[in-house]
Design an enzyme around this catalytic site. Structure first.
Site, PDB file in Angstrom:
ATOM      1  N   LEU A 206      23.732  37.856  36.352  1.00 44.63           N
ATOM      2  CA  LEU A 206      24.467  37.487  35.140  1.00 44.63           C
ATOM      3  C   LEU A 206      25.535  38.543  34.866  1.00 44.63           C
ATOM      4  O   LEU A 206      25.223  39.724  34.807  1.00 44.63           O
ATOM      5  CB  LEU A 206      23.520  37.400  33.938  1.00 44.63           C
ATOM      6  CG  LEU A 206      22.472  36.262  33.976  1.00 44.63           C
ATOM      7  CD1 LEU A 206      21.380  36.499  32.956  1.00 44.63           C
ATOM      8  CD2 LEU A 206      23.138  34.909  33.732  1.00 44.63           C
ATOM      9  N   HIS A 207      26.763  38.096  34.723  1.00 41.16           N
ATOM     10  CA  HIS A 207      27.824  39.072  34.435  1.00 41.16           C
ATOM     11  C   HIS A 207      29.005  38.502  33.653  1.00 41.16           C
ATOM     12  O   HIS A 207      29.947  39.211  33.342  1.00 41.16           O
ATOM     13  CB  HIS A 207      28.355  39.667  35.736  1.00 41.16           C
ATOM     14  CG  HIS A 207      29.209  38.692  36.507  1.00 41.16           C
ATOM     15  ND1 HIS A 207      28.688  37.685  37.267  1.00 41.16           N
ATOM     16  CD2 HIS A 207      30.549  38.566  36.603  1.00 41.16           C
ATOM     17  CE1 HIS A 207      29.665  36.985  37.813  1.00 41.16           C
ATOM     18  NE2 HIS A 207      30.810  37.493  37.414  1.00 41.16           N
ATOM     19  N   ARG A 208      28.981  37.196  33.344  1.00 35.90           N
ATOM     20  CA  ARG A 208      30.133  36.603  32.655  1.00 35.90           C
ATOM     21  C   ARG A 208      30.302  37.218  31.279  1.00 35.90           C
ATOM     22  O   ARG A 208      29.320  37.342  30.522  1.00 35.90           O
ATOM     23  CB  ARG A 208      29.941  35.105  32.427  1.00 35.90           C
ATOM     24  CG  ARG A 208      29.917  34.285  33.632  1.00 35.90           C
ATOM     25  CD  ARG A 208      31.251  33.652  33.965  1.00 35.90           C
ATOM     26  NE  ARG A 208      31.203  33.380  35.378  1.00 35.90           N
ATOM     27  CZ  ARG A 208      32.082  33.789  36.272  1.00 35.90           C
ATOM     28  NH1 ARG A 208      33.144  34.462  35.894  1.00 35.90           N
ATOM     29  NH2 ARG A 208      31.935  33.534  37.541  1.00 35.90           N
ATOM     30  N   ARG A 241      29.235  45.467  34.854  1.00 37.47           N
ATOM     31  CA  ARG A 241      29.632  45.048  33.503  1.00 37.47           C
ATOM     32  C   ARG A 241      28.395  44.854  32.614  1.00 37.47           C
ATOM     33  O   ARG A 241      28.364  45.292  31.460  1.00 37.47           O
ATOM     34  CB  ARG A 241      30.415  43.723  33.572  1.00 37.47           C
ATOM     35  CG  ARG A 241      30.726  43.114  32.207  1.00 37.47           C
ATOM     36  CD  ARG A 241      31.278  41.710  32.337  1.00 37.47           C
ATOM     37  NE  ARG A 241      32.690  41.688  32.695  1.00 37.47           N
ATOM     38  CZ  ARG A 241      33.692  41.832  31.829  1.00 37.47           C
ATOM     39  NH1 ARG A 241      33.455  42.024  30.549  1.00 37.47           N
ATOM     40  NH2 ARG A 241      34.941  41.795  32.233  1.00 37.47           N
ATOM     41  N   ASP A 285      25.114  33.018  36.365  1.00 37.86           N
ATOM     42  CA  ASP A 285      26.340  32.496  35.749  1.00 37.86           C
ATOM     43  C   ASP A 285      27.517  32.680  36.713  1.00 37.86           C
ATOM     44  O   ASP A 285      28.673  32.569  36.323  1.00 37.86           O
ATOM     45  CB  ASP A 285      26.611  33.146  34.383  1.00 37.86           C
ATOM     46  CG  ASP A 285      26.760  34.656  34.459  1.00 37.86           C
ATOM     47  OD1 ASP A 285      26.849  35.213  35.571  1.00 37.86           O
ATOM     48  OD2 ASP A 285      26.794  35.291  33.383  1.00 37.86           O
TER      49      ASP A 285
END
Ligand code: UD1
Length: 370
Positions: A206-208, A241, A285
């Site tokens: 997950l990084h969005r 991120r 994501d």
């Protein structure tokens, strides 16, 4: 001989340029192929490991751009890339995907009247709050050759008025890398290292910004983890991120307290492929992972409201779950208890996309006067 410059910048770019580099080497008298790395991603785990594992040569130019706001990053790539363009005067620039380096280099090339080829053109999420959607729309509007990975891309480009002669349905180039590295990935020792057995874990990425840049978003993700970890092991290689944001919102202790959650640094390509092919379920994501799980036939739940890769939902194993935590948990539990969606591999995801693209480029560039 024509000079082609291919641009890589961020992690998902490397596995798209590697097969193209190999395919262009088959035409040594037609092309001189140079690779420019913008340096958008610079941590060894986000960049160097991919060059090594994908057998990509050291980039001919490294722009060292690094992180920054969208405007800073894009502007810096443009300024530095223009210098390379002036030096090399290529006949074609190839950009891939939808990251800031993609639009930045397309724009520089188009302004210098150098044709642009966009690999992975035409994908649309129809969500302009995603930075990638802006990058996709703008890149496609100035590209000269648009190589499309799934039929929706052709439909989208035609609707936007792109001349049909510029559109080529060539297949999914990222799957080329997967096909050619699957065997090698099979020899990874990551499962043993992490004490995992096949089909006994959920793999998460997950990084969005829409998921991880707010405290509420991160808290929702953590509550999903807490509920699912009660049932099975979760493996979570964390993007820089996401790590930065967990620290910003003081949520590190909460995630570290989840038993059954293996928190890892970003993994290399081969280790990640190995885990993905053996996971019970992938929760993500990412864009590319929706496609890779579809190829492997592994169930994938995408924590987004939309996807620019609809074929992964229509014929693949992907299910869009949005950010509704109850739905994510319930759908995950369904998969864990054996209720899985069967999928099939989309057309032209056959490991030969780069060959097709190289062939088209030979034909197209030899008929050009430039
Ligand atoms: C970028 C792409 C995204 C892609 C993702 C894959 C854009 C707009 N976004 O997102 O489409 O899915 O890459 O990974 O191009 N950082 C590091 N080390 C690095 C790179 C980044 O620590 O090597 C950290 C920095 O704190 C940086 C943040 O990650 O500020 C975000 O990096 P950035 O390149 O802006 O976007 P990504 O979130 O990586």
């Amino acid at each position: 001989m024509k000079t082609i410059i291919s641009v890589v910048g961020a992690r998902p770019n490397f596995m798209k340029v590697a097969p193209l580099h190999k395919a262009l080497q088959q035409y040594p008298t037609a092309f001189r192929h140079l690779i420019v790395h913008t340096g958008q991603h610079y941590d060894p785990a986000m960049s160097k490991v991919f060059f090594d594992e994908l057998e990509l040569p050291k980039p001919d130019f490294y722009l060292g751009v690094g992180s920054g706001s969208h405007a800073q990053q894009t502007a810096k790539v443009m300024t530095e890339f223009e210098k390379v363009m002036e030096l090399q005067r290529p006949h074609l620039v190839v950009v891939v995907g939808d990251v800031n380096s993609t639009i930045a280099c397309s724009l520089v090339s188009a302004k210098m009247n150098v044709p642009v080829a966009h690999v992975e053109a035409g994908l649309r999420s129809f969500d302009r709050t995603m930075p990638e959607e802006i990058n996709r729309l703008l890149t496609d509007s100035i590209a000269d050759y648009l190589f499309v990975s799934e039929p929706s891309g052709v439909v989208n480009l035609k609707r936007e008025g792109v001349d049909e002669k510029k559109i080529f349905f060539a297949g999914n180039i990222m799957i080329d890398s997967l096909v050619s590295h699957r065997e090698k990935a099979g020899r990874s020792t990551i499962m043993k290292d992490l004490e995992l057995t096949p089909g006994s874990f959920i793999l998460v990425t997950l990084h969005r910004p829409s998921n991880v840049d707010t405290k509420e978003g991160l808290e929702s993700i953590l509550s999903v983890f807490e509920r699912l970890a009660a049932r099975t092991t979760i493996v979570f290689p964390m993007h820089p991120r996401t790590k930065k944001m967990l620290s910003r919102y003081n949520l590190e202790q909460r995630i570290e307290a989840i038993k059954n959650l293996k928190l890892l640094e970003p993994l290399g390509y081969l280790d990640f492929l190995h885990l993905m092919e053996r996971a019970k379920l992938v929760l993500t994501d990412s864009g590319g992972i929706q496609e890779e799980t579809t190829f492997f036939g592994i169930p994938c739940l995408t924590m987004r409201e939309n996807t620019e890769r609809p074929i992964t939902v229509d014929t693949g194993t992907n299910i869009l779950c949005g950010l509704d935590t109850d739905l994510v948990v319930q759908t995950s539990l369904d998969v864990l208890s054996g209720k899985v969606k069967k999928g099939s591999i989309p057309e032209l995801w056959d490991g030969k996309t780069a060959e097709r693209i190289a062939k088209i480029l030979v034909q197209q560039l030899s008929s050009e006067t430039k």
